[in-house]
Design a protein around this motif. Structure first.
Motif, mmCIF file in Angstrom:
data_model
loop_
_atom_site.group_PDB
_atom_site.id
_atom_site.type_symbol
_atom_site.label_atom_id
_atom_site.label_comp_id
_atom_site.label_asym_id
_atom_site.label_seq_id
_atom_site.Cartn_x
_atom_site.Cartn_y
_atom_site.Cartn_z
ATOM 1 N N UNK A 102 23.911 -27.897 28.317
ATOM 2 C CA UNK A 102 24.102 -29.320 28.568
ATOM 3 C C UNK A 102 24.782 -29.949 27.359
ATOM 4 N N UNK A 103 26.112 -29.964 27.389
ATOM 5 C CA UNK A 103 26.902 -30.400 26.245
ATOM 6 C C UNK A 103 27.584 -31.740 26.473
ATOM 7 N N UNK A 104 27.211 -32.442 27.537
ATOM 8 C CA UNK A 104 27.718 -33.782 27.753
ATOM 9 C C UNK A 104 28.679 -33.887 28.921
ATOM 10 N N UNK A 105 28.820 -35.127 29.428
ATOM 11 C CA UNK A 105 29.685 -35.374 30.580
ATOM 12 C C UNK A 105 31.149 -35.135 30.236
ATOM 13 N N UNK A 106 31.553 -35.535 29.033
ATOM 14 C CA UNK A 106 32.942 -35.318 28.632
ATOM 15 C C UNK A 106 33.243 -33.828 28.501
ATOM 16 N N UNK A 107 32.256 -33.054 28.082
ATOM 17 C CA UNK A 107 32.443 -31.598 28.018
ATOM 18 C C UNK A 107 32.652 -31.029 29.419
ATOM 19 N N UNK A 108 31.936 -31.579 30.416
ATOM 20 C CA UNK A 108 32.126 -31.122 31.796
ATOM 21 C C UNK A 108 33.549 -31.388 32.263
ATOM 22 N N UNK A 109 34.118 -32.526 31.852
ATOM 23 C CA UNK A 109 35.510 -32.822 32.202
ATOM 24 C C UNK A 109 36.444 -31.799 31.557
ATOM 25 N N UNK A 110 36.185 -31.455 30.286
ATOM 26 C CA UNK A 110 36.994 -30.437 29.617
ATOM 27 C C UNK A 110 36.875 -29.096 30.332
ATOM 28 N N UNK A 111 35.664 -28.753 30.727
ATOM 29 C CA UNK A 111 35.413 -27.492 31.421
ATOM 30 C C UNK A 111 36.211 -27.399 32.716
ATOM 31 N N UNK A 112 36.399 -28.532 33.381
ATOM 32 C CA UNK A 112 37.056 -28.564 34.688
ATOM 33 C C UNK A 112 38.558 -28.796 34.591
ATOM 34 N N UNK A 113 39.124 -28.679 33.403
ATOM 35 C CA UNK A 113 40.534 -29.034 33.207
ATOM 36 C C UNK A 113 41.466 -28.297 34.157
ATOM 37 N N UNK A 114 41.292 -27.003 34.322
ATOM 38 C CA UNK A 114 42.192 -26.241 35.191
ATOM 39 C C UNK A 114 42.045 -26.677 36.642
ATOM 40 N N UNK A 115 40.804 -26.918 37.070
ATOM 41 C CA UNK A 115 40.586 -27.365 38.442
ATOM 42 C C UNK A 115 41.209 -28.737 38.680
ATOM 43 N N UNK A 116 41.033 -29.645 37.748
ATOM 44 C CA UNK A 116 41.525 -31.008 37.919
ATOM 45 C C UNK A 116 43.035 -31.106 37.807
ATOM 46 N N UNK A 117 43.632 -30.179 37.031
ATOM 47 C CA UNK A 117 45.084 -30.184 36.807
ATOM 48 C C UNK A 117 45.527 -31.583 36.362
ATOM 49 N N UNK A 118 46.574 -32.114 36.946
ATOM 50 C CA UNK A 118 47.053 -33.447 36.572
ATOM 51 C C UNK A 118 46.799 -34.471 37.674
ATOM 52 N N UNK A 119 45.733 -34.241 38.434
ATOM 53 C CA UNK A 119 45.384 -35.160 39.508
ATOM 54 C C UNK A 119 44.431 -36.250 39.009
ATOM 55 N N UNK A 120 44.498 -37.414 39.642
ATOM 56 C CA UNK A 120 43.442 -38.403 39.466
ATOM 57 C C UNK A 120 42.158 -37.816 40.040
ATOM 58 N N UNK A 121 41.012 -38.273 39.522
ATOM 59 C CA UNK A 121 39.766 -37.723 40.060
ATOM 60 C C UNK A 121 38.619 -38.716 39.927
ATOM 61 N N UNK A 122 37.641 -38.517 40.809
ATOM 62 C CA UNK A 122 36.386 -39.256 40.797
ATOM 63 C C UNK A 122 35.356 -38.410 40.072
ATOM 64 N N UNK A 123 34.678 -38.991 39.082
ATOM 65 C CA UNK A 123 33.567 -38.326 38.403
ATOM 66 C C UNK A 123 32.278 -38.931 38.934
ATOM 67 N N UNK A 124 31.393 -38.089 39.469
ATOM 68 C CA UNK A 124 30.195 -38.565 40.167
ATOM 69 C C UNK A 124 28.995 -37.769 39.663
ATOM 70 N N UNK A 125 28.000 -38.459 39.148
ATOM 71 C CA UNK A 125 26.784 -37.794 38.693
ATOM 72 C C UNK A 125 25.930 -37.446 39.906
ATOM 73 N N UNK A 126 25.645 -36.160 40.069
ATOM 74 C CA UNK A 126 25.041 -35.681 41.308
ATOM 75 C C UNK A 126 23.594 -36.046 41.516
#
Length: 355
Positions: A82-106
């Motif tokens: 559990x390294x933070x929400x911003x770390x999760x965004x970094x982790x998902x960089x390849x999946x997100x590519x250069x698209x806009x995205x919704x970040x939603x806490x589950x």
């Protein structure tokens, strides 16, 4: 637009339940909290979703599969700690590519979904958009200070002296500009990369960060009280139906949903209440605002404003209220010699004893 849903984290406020399950899999009206998040995302027209999971990732995968049941295409991304929400965004960089995205806490429940929020984010020209709600105690949340034009000027994480009462709900919309922000920040005092710091960096770089405010029912279900309150909101929207067996000596009052395979005998059920398949209720009073999961057993007991997980059992419990009863747990009456209590309590548990 894609979506990134966070379904990891330690869930420390929900121990001991989160020792054995992800907090996002705890139920509201017998459905995992995470299901409501995915349903809201699907209703907003988003199809590609990344789900960030932690140590209970296998259970999350079993609960949501590949997303087809929601009309989604899911990719599961493992966060080792559990390294933070911003770390999760970094982790998902390849999946997100250069698209806009919704970040939603589950682990969030937001009545009414996010379709309007997503639509406005997609048509706006801001680098980020945050959903806010007024709260009575802002010191427990990330807090936003906004100007008259609706732009965010300052964010603080759990401030001692809040500048506003507007808390971040846990729903964000980002353009690819956020990727520079999460790389630019450093870990906070608790060792995590905070999304609030990343958004504040965007503000300081002159990027537009816009706020929306909602007064719709919202709960961060990270504590027992908030989970029970979210369960109440969901049950309030439920319609009644009886697919199981209810004998003539039982009385159903209000909106009660009895699943196929459940059996109710000699009992009074006061809605809103949902009873899962395989549950057996006999000589008891249940409700209001109670969720009884599959295969539970309630005998000679009274329970209200509570959530019972799969296989929980109440036997001779004179009155149980505002409680979360774990899977296969047993609550039973026992003799009390000399007024003493006998307890077997797991780590991080809380017990309140009457006089």
């Amino acid at each position: 637009m894609k979506a990134l849903v966070l379904a990891g984290g330690t869930g420390s406020r929900l121990r001991p339940f989160t020792h054995t399950r992800a907090k996002q899999l705890l139920p509201l009206a017998n459905r995992p909290v995470l299901h409501y998040a995915l349903q809201a995302i699907a209703e907003a027209g988003i199809e590609d979703v990344g789900v960030v999971v932690g140590e209970h990732g296998d259970a999350v995968r079993r609960a949501v599969g590949d997303g087809a049941a929601f009309g989604l295409r899911l990719v599961h991304l493992h966060q080792r700690a559990s390294l933070g929400l911003a770390h999760a965004v970094m982790l998902a960089r390849d999946f997100l590519a250069d698209d806009d995205f919704l970040l939603y806490l589950g682990d969030n429940y937001l009545e009414g979904g996010v379709a309007g929020f997503v639509r406005r984010a997609a048509t706006g020209r801001d680098a980020a958009r945050l959903l806010l709600t007024p709260v009575p105690d802002p010191t427990a949340f990330g807090v936003a200070e906004i100007d008259d034009a609706g732009l965010v000027r300052r964010l603080e994480e759990k401030p001692e002296h809040p500048r506003s009462d507007l808390a971040m709900v846990g729903v964000y919309a980002f353009t690819p500009a956020v990727h520079d922000a999460v790389r630019a920040i450093r870990p906070s005092g608790r060792g995590e990369l905070e999304i609030t710091h990343a958004v504040q960096w965007m503000i300081e770089q002159g990027l537009g960060v816009r706020a929306e405010t909602t007064t719709r029912p919202w709960r961060d279900t990270g504590s027992v009280d908030d989970l029970l309150e979210a369960n109440r909101h969901v049950l309030d929207r439920m319609t009644g139906s009886v697919d199981g067996k209810v004998d003539p000596d039982s009385v159903l009052v209000g909106r009660v949903r009895i699943a196929e395979g459940a059996v109710v005998t000699g009992s009074r059920i006061v809605g809103p209440v949902v009873v899962g398949p395989g549950a057996v209720i006999s000589n008891s009073t249940v409700g209001p605002y109670t969720s009884v999961a599959e295969d539970c057993r309630i005998e000679d007991s009274a329970v209200g404003f509570s959530v019972l997980l799969r296989g929980a059992c109440l036997e001779g419990a004179c009155r149980v209220e505002r409680s979360l009863i774990g899977s296969e747990a047993v609550v039973a009456a026992a003799p009390r010699p000399h007024g003493a209590h006998r307890l077997v309590i797991g780590d991080h548990s809380k017990v309140r004893l009457g006089s």
